[in-house]
Design a protein around this motif. Structure first.
Motif, PDB file in Angstrom:
ATOM      1  N   CYS A  10      26.130  -4.467 -36.442  1.00  0.00           N
ATOM      2  CA  CYS A  10      26.084  -4.377 -35.053  1.00  0.00           C
ATOM      3  C   CYS A  10      26.514  -2.735 -34.701  1.00  0.00           C
ATOM      4  CB  CYS A  10      27.592  -4.925 -34.639  1.00  0.00           C
ATOM      5  SG  CYS A  10      27.190  -6.819 -34.721  1.00  0.00           S
ATOM      6  N   ILE A  40      19.460  -8.988 -30.910  1.00  0.00           N
ATOM      7  CA  ILE A  40      20.072  -9.568 -29.740  1.00  0.00           C
ATOM      8  C   ILE A  40      21.166  -8.362 -29.064  1.00  0.00           C
ATOM      9  CG2 ILE A  40      21.640 -11.269 -28.930  1.00  0.00           C
ATOM     10  CD1 ILE A  40      19.280 -12.518 -29.987  1.00  0.00           C
ATOM     11  N   THR A  42      23.964  -7.816 -26.312  1.00  0.00           N
ATOM     12  CA  THR A  42      24.989  -8.555 -25.359  1.00  0.00           C
ATOM     13  C   THR A  42      25.725  -7.401 -24.458  1.00  0.00           C
ATOM     14  OG1 THR A  42      25.364 -10.025 -27.215  1.00  0.00           O
ATOM     15  CG2 THR A  42      27.296  -9.981 -25.851  1.00  0.00           C
ATOM     16  N   THR A  44      28.809  -6.657 -22.776  1.00  0.00           N
ATOM     17  CA  THR A  44      30.131  -6.928 -23.049  1.00  0.00           C
ATOM     18  C   THR A  44      31.134  -7.442 -22.010  1.00  0.00           C
ATOM     19  OG1 THR A  44      30.991  -5.041 -23.494  1.00  0.00           O
ATOM     20  CG2 THR A  44      30.318  -6.188 -25.640  1.00  0.00           C
ATOM     21  N   ASP A  47      29.295 -10.881 -20.897  1.00  0.00           N
ATOM     22  CA  ASP A  47      29.185 -11.764 -22.064  1.00  0.00           C
ATOM     23  C   ASP A  47      27.678 -12.515 -21.816  1.00  0.00           C
ATOM     24  OD1 ASP A  47      30.124 -12.621 -24.508  1.00  0.00           O
ATOM     25  OD2 ASP A  47      30.981 -14.582 -23.536  1.00  0.00           O
ATOM     26  N   SER A  49      23.742 -12.562 -23.028  1.00  0.00           N
ATOM     27  CA  SER A  49      23.000 -12.061 -24.475  1.00  0.00           C
ATOM     28  C   SER A  49      21.730 -12.017 -24.117  1.00  0.00           C
ATOM     29  CB  SER A  49      23.571 -12.654 -25.624  1.00  0.00           C
ATOM     30  OG  SER A  49      24.840 -12.600 -25.780  1.00  0.00           O
ATOM     31  N   LEU A  61      20.399  -9.061 -17.867  1.00  0.00           N
ATOM     32  CA  LEU A  61      21.708  -8.509 -18.461  1.00  0.00           C
ATOM     33  C   LEU A  61      22.636  -8.334 -17.634  1.00  0.00           C
ATOM     34  CD1 LEU A  61      20.886  -7.317 -22.270  1.00  0.00           C
ATOM     35  CD2 LEU A  61      21.945  -9.328 -21.466  1.00  0.00           C
TER      36      LEU A  61
END
Length: 99
Positions: A10, A40, A42, A44, A47, A49, A61
């Motif tokens: 990550c 992937i 995301t 944040t 939330d 993805s 997104l």
């Protein structure tokens, strides 16, 4: 090829672009398709993805400037080197900081 069952690599990325537009989405798709990994992204803040191979998901997104984005790199090969994974992440980050 079966994915290796382990935690994905990550990285948090601070987006500098106001949104992921068509050009950036296709650049991300190209990076994802030339690797043998599942990537992937995301957002944040909301939330949401998106798989990097899906241009529409990427554009939905809802990225805003300075959103903290999390990139998950799911390795498909045990022998994958840390350097090549780092290069993939760097390529993706470069796309996301280019307005």
């Amino acid at each position: 090829m079966t994915a290796v069952l382990r935690e994905p690599l990550c990285r948090n990325i601070l987006a500098k672009t106001a949104r992921i537009h068509m050009r950036n989405a296709y650049q991300l798709q190209f990076i994802a398709k030339k690797t043998n990994h599942r990537l992937i992204l995301t957002n944040t803040r909301n939330d949401r993805s998106a798989d990097l191979t899906d241009v529409i998901e990427l554009m939905l997104l809802g990225v805003r400037p300075n959103d903290q984005l999390e990139l998950n790199l799911h390795l498909e090969d045990d022998f994958e080197t840390q350097d090549s994974s780092q290069n993939i992440m760097n390529d993706i980050e470069q796309v996301l900081v280019t307005p």
